[in-house]
Design a protein around this motif. Structure first.
Motif, PDB file in Angstrom:
ATOM      1  N   GLY A 150     -46.006   3.364 -16.666  1.00 56.24           N
ATOM      2  CA  GLY A 150     -45.949   2.420 -17.782  1.00 56.24           C
ATOM      3  C   GLY A 150     -47.096   1.431 -17.753  1.00 56.24           C
ATOM      4  O   GLY A 150     -47.773   1.220 -18.759  1.00 56.24           O
ATOM      5  N   SER A 151     -47.334   0.843 -16.591  1.00 55.46           N
ATOM      6  CA  SER A 151     -48.285  -0.267 -16.538  1.00 55.46           C
ATOM      7  C   SER A 151     -49.727   0.178 -16.753  1.00 55.46           C
ATOM      8  O   SER A 151     -50.535  -0.565 -17.299  1.00 55.46           O
ATOM      9  CB  SER A 151     -48.167  -0.994 -15.196  1.00 55.46           C
ATOM     10  OG  SER A 151     -46.864  -1.513 -15.071  1.00 55.46           O
ATOM     11  N   TYR A 152     -50.054   1.371 -16.311  1.00 59.83           N
ATOM     12  CA  TYR A 152     -51.446   1.811 -16.488  1.00 59.83           C
ATOM     13  C   TYR A 152     -51.781   2.061 -17.960  1.00 59.83           C
ATOM     14  O   TYR A 152     -52.947   2.082 -18.331  1.00 59.83           O
ATOM     15  CB  TYR A 152     -51.774   3.009 -15.577  1.00 59.83           C
ATOM     16  CG  TYR A 152     -52.162   2.512 -14.189  1.00 59.83           C
ATOM     17  CD1 TYR A 152     -51.201   1.992 -13.338  1.00 59.83           C
ATOM     18  CD2 TYR A 152     -53.487   2.498 -13.761  1.00 59.83           C
ATOM     19  CE1 TYR A 152     -51.538   1.483 -12.095  1.00 59.83           C
ATOM     20  CE2 TYR A 152     -53.832   1.988 -12.510  1.00 59.83           C
ATOM     21  CZ  TYR A 152     -52.853   1.487 -11.683  1.00 59.83           C
ATOM     22  OH  TYR A 152     -53.197   0.966 -10.459  1.00 59.83           O
ATOM     23  N   GLY A 153     -50.746   2.216 -18.784  1.00 62.65           N
ATOM     24  CA  GLY A 153     -50.958   2.311 -20.225  1.00 62.65           C
ATOM     25  C   GLY A 153     -51.605   1.044 -20.758  1.00 62.65           C
ATOM     26  O   GLY A 153     -52.422   1.075 -21.680  1.00 62.65           O
ATOM     27  N   TYR A 154     -51.245  -0.073 -20.161  1.00 57.91           N
ATOM     28  CA  TYR A 154     -51.837  -1.349 -20.576  1.00 57.91           C
ATOM     29  C   TYR A 154     -53.346  -1.342 -20.322  1.00 57.91           C
ATOM     30  O   TYR A 154     -54.141  -1.716 -21.175  1.00 57.91           O
ATOM     31  CB  TYR A 154     -51.150  -2.491 -19.814  1.00 57.91           C
ATOM     32  CG  TYR A 154     -51.957  -3.767 -19.765  1.00 57.91           C
ATOM     33  CD1 TYR A 154     -51.942  -4.663 -20.847  1.00 57.91           C
ATOM     34  CD2 TYR A 154     -52.741  -4.082 -18.662  1.00 57.91           C
ATOM     35  CE1 TYR A 154     -52.698  -5.825 -20.814  1.00 57.91           C
ATOM     36  CE2 TYR A 154     -53.494  -5.236 -18.619  1.00 57.91           C
ATOM     37  CZ  TYR A 154     -53.471  -6.111 -19.691  1.00 57.91           C
ATOM     38  OH  TYR A 154     -54.226  -7.251 -19.652  1.00 57.91           O
TER      39      TYR A 154
END
Ligand code: SF4
Ligand code: SF4
Lengths: 429, 383
Positions: A150-154
């Motif tokens: 999820g966070s690497y999508g940011y």
């Protein structure tokens, strides 16, 4: 053309880190006696040296590559680059800065990032909101967790940092190792295209070889830790974790483990123990807190409780054949990366974790387990009870479970944390 | 009779149903699964009923909380709770994949704590699929290989042969099913809709709980009935699209629809994500490959790390197609995947001036007042 200072300012958090590390080192040198907490003294020395080198490279204008901690750092040694550990930055700063990095967690939280994701990423995400990092590229495996996915999508979609993902298969089989070997290789080549460099796989061999030697020393240290009393202080665990994340593949890492091995051997021979008598021997199947590592000393000195192993140090792999062809080299690298802390546990069923824990409990002559369950680590969220039952049924060993957040002091105060351990230990003594 | 009272839709209100009982009376097997990334058609071709695990109606997670910490998804915990209570004892096996960290761990928990030998008097088979987290050619080949291996395992375990012909037949049945769901969806998104968001969810859940042949008949019947029906005038309501974590409880959609809205579309896995696919290919050749293609290249869920742009594209198109006034982005607490994707959507949609409400919720929403107030305030804001 950017000035040297502007170049350096592409990695401001590393400069903050260096500053914090230098003041901690100064304090340690001034206050601690010659033989006090050697892992801290030695670790700080070598990590500082690598950080200085990293900042120098940034000053020279080399490309900045952010990497996920679960991709062994030495794999980036095939580039002339500035490797920045995304997760390590959050947690190392949480450890060293007096006020922690909660303000960065809040920044990204206010931006809409869910509170229950991993603080190891949240801190760095918050920093990039303030443009403290200017990554030229980011590389991450798809393991170990939803937080990573999820966070690497940011980084990829909101910050638009070119992000390369090495897909990690979620099952431990031979075919997975082969697939992941190709993924690692492809990802490095893709990174090369982004930063306009051909990966230098010969250089990579050299740095992978250094880690083979580190492995050798680390294995020896952990063999000696099996003895009673443990010849090493608790602080070794977080410092060793930091070394694994920040300086692996460097000669400094080898020197760190070399010096630690010598100290461990000496203490083993003398049967000496850090901080008083050893009363309780523990294994922590997950992590220690990073928002306050002072409790390591507290456990040693106040409770006589030794931490013999934690998830970061449970990192042993088959030495990689660096003399072989590239396929073999990458296969070895794949095996290592799939067995890396947290990737190992998250890409497999948890039966082997339970078996390993039972085996370790016996090998290390352990009195109890302490399981810290972090808010972010959902893949571990269904293990504690089963593990507790297994340890109790098979060995009669108790396990304490503490819910916390590895990097956020506000979730479980260190006072409460200590209180829980204290009460638990009283039931054992 | 209102559509919502239709006997087929009522299948969604309970965990088991009479179709399952009839199925088992014929000595046929049922395999439970969690995720839209599993190859249902393959199970169908093996003569097995794929049953999508849900927790509809379960209000507490007391039993499950023993095994799963409170930081995990309350939907998964709730399904585990039901399983521990024996609600899924009709299952003969389960097929788990690495959709998310929460549901993936159900492999071990179901294995160790739910279907262990003391509790249930039959052999439960467990299957696991490892699915790539990115969309690449290598990833496709990996996924295909996993599905090929699953075919072999099913053949050995259930002593059957899954030939290409049989599989093609199953693909046909499932294609028909998706087409029927799409037709129903058309009736939901139109200006004078014939089904509500609540009914669409009921249909979708019922559809995943019965044999597909029966589902197809029922869907055809419903479509025929609806043809004779007048569309609803929803012009006084704000048209909403519901995006995010799994919803398997009509109360949640009802709550939204009772707050002055009409839920015209969705982007959830009991919904468009399940039947929407834009890939056109020839089903007659290489059915296993075609099956994998559809699963892998269809509109993704946030577990796919490198496909957010396509999800945004889909969302924008659906907003246009269904003439949406506002987007409700919701996540079940602790769902990192949808939470992070929703964060990106929030910023992206705001840039396009599309009103967005971002909420967190629990699988079973006890605290409805807070939620309703927020939704009503959101609707006010759109006005
Ligand atoms: S600590 Fe847990 S949640 Fe955080 S990055 Fe590691 S595996 Fe993921
Ligand atoms: S809602 Fe999120 S956490 Fe829960 S099962 Fe779905 S993807 Fe997993």
């Amino acid at each position: 053309m950017l000035s040297e200072n502007q170049m350096e300012n592409r990695i401001i958090p590393y400069k903050m880190l260096l500053k914090a590390l230098s003041s901690t080192q100064e304090l340690v040198e001034r206050i601690l006696p010659e033989n006090g907490i050697p892992s801290l003294r030695i670790g700080l020395k070598y990590i500082k040296s690598v950080l200085e080198n990293t900042i120098q490279k940034a000053r020279e204008g080399l490309p900045i590559i952010g990497y996920h901690f679960a991709l062994p750092a030495e794999y980036l040694s095939c580039f002339d680059c500035v490797p920045i550990c995304i997760e390590g930055t959050s947690y190392f700063l949480a450890t060293l800065l007096l006020g922690g990095v909660e303000n960065y967690y809040d920044l990204i939280g206010n931006w809409g990032h869910p509170f229950h994701t991993c603080t190891s990423q949240k801190g760095t995400m918050g920093m990039t909101l303030e443009d403290l990092f200017r990554f030229d590229a980011i590389i991450t495996p798809s393991a170990p967790c939803d937080s990573t996915c999820g966070s690497y999508g940011y980084f990829k979609y909101a910050k638009k940092f070119p992000t390369v993902i090495a897909d990690t298969p979620f099952i431990h089989e031979k075919k997975s190792q082969i697939y992941y070997a190709d993924e690692i290789k492809r990802s490095l080549i893709d990174i090369g295209k982004i930063i306009n460099q051909e990966p230098d796989f010969e250089k990579l061999r050299y740095h992978v070889e250094i880690e083979n030697q580190v492995l050798h020393k680390k294995t020896e240290i952990f063999e000696l830790i099996k003895s009673t009393p443990s010849p090493i202080e608790n602080m070794f665990n977080p410092v060793s974790a930091a070394a694994t994340i920040f300086i692996s593949g460097t000669p400094e890492n080898l020197s760190f483990y070399d010096e630690m091995l010598n100290i461990t051997k000496k203490r083993y021979k003398e049967k000496s123990h850090h901080g008083g008598e050893e009363h309780i021997r523990t294994i922590w199947p997950y992590m220690l807190t990073f928002f306050d590592i002072s409790f390591c000393e507290w456990l040693d000195r106040e409770l006589g409780l030794s931490i013999l192993m934690d998830i970061f140090n449970y990192n042993f792999f088959e030495p990689i054949n660096t003399k072989s062809d590239l396929n073999e080299l990458f296969l070895g690298m794949s095996k290592k990366a799939m067995g890396f802390p947290m990737v190992k546990q998250s890409t497999d069923f948890y039966y082997p974790i339970i078996d390993d824990c039972i085996q370790m409990a016996q090998d290390y002559d352990v009195d109890c387990f302490i399981y810290t369950q972090s808010l972010a680590c959902k893949q571990f969220g269904s293990i504690p009870t089963i593990l507790r039952e297994a340890l109790k049924d098979e060995l009669g060993i108790p396990m304490l479970i503490i819910e916390f957040d590895v990097g956020d002091a506000r979730m479980t105060s260190i006072k409460k944390f200590k209180e829980k351990i204290n009460l638990f230990v009283q039931t054992l003594l | 009779m209102h559509l919502k009272d239709d006997p087929f839709l009522n299948v969604s209100n309970s965990i088991s149903n009479s179709y399952i009982e009839d199925w088992q009376a014929l000595n046929k097997k049922i395999i439970g699964y969690y995720c839209t990334y599993i190859p249902e058609e393959l199970l169908h071709a093996a003569g097995i009923l794929p049953y999508r695990i849900r927790a509809t109606g379960n209000k507490d997670t007391e039993l499950a909380d023993t095994y799963m910490v409170r930081f995990t998804c309350s939907f998964v915990r709730s399904t585990l709770d039901l399983a521990l209570k024996g609600a899924y004892n009709f299952m003969d096996g389960f097929l788990i994949c690495n959709s998310c960290d929460h549901s993936r761990r159900m492999f071990e928990i179901f294995d160790l704590k739910v279907f262990n030998k003391e509790k249930i008097n039959k052999k439960i088979n467990s299957f696991y699929l490892s699915i790539p987290h990115i969309i690449t050619e290598e990833g496709f080949n990996w996924y295909l290989k996993e599905i090929e291996e699953l075919r072999e395992k099913l053949e050995v375990t259930y002593n059957c042969e899954i030939t290409d012909d049989v599989l093609n037949h199953s693909l046909d049945i499932y294609n028909q099913n998706r087409d029927l769901l799409k037709k129903l969806h058309e009736l939901q998104i139109q200006e004078f809709p014939k089904i509500t968001g609540t009914e669409a969810l009921q249909i979708s859940m019922a559809n995943a709980s019965v044999p597909k042949e029966i589902a197809n008949e029922e869907l055809k019947r419903i479509l025929n009935d609806l043809e004779l029906k007048e569309g609803m005038d929803v012009s006084s309501k704000k048209r909403i699209i519901n995006v995010g974590s799994v919803v398997d409880n009509i109360d949640f959609i009802q709550l939204i629809e009772n707050s002055g809205t009409f839920v015209a579309s969705d982007f959830i896995c009991f919904g468009t994500r399940n039947f929407h696919d834009t890939i056109d290919f020839d089903y007659s050749k290489e059915p296993l490959k075609n099956l994998t293609k559809r699963l892998y290249y269809r509109i993704s869920c946030p577990r796919m790390m490198d496909d957010h742009e396509n999800r945004l594209k889909f969302l924008k198109e659906e907003i246009k197609n269904a003439n949406i006034d506002g987007v409700i982005l919701q996540r079940i607490n602790n769902c990192d995947l949808h939470g992070c994707d929703n964060m990106l959507f929030t910023h992206e949609l705001k840039e396009l001036d599309i009103p967005v409400l971002n909420i967190d919720r629990e699988s079973y929403q006890a605290d409805t007042t807070r939620l309703q107030t927020r939704i009503e305030a959101f609707i006010e804001m759109i006005r």
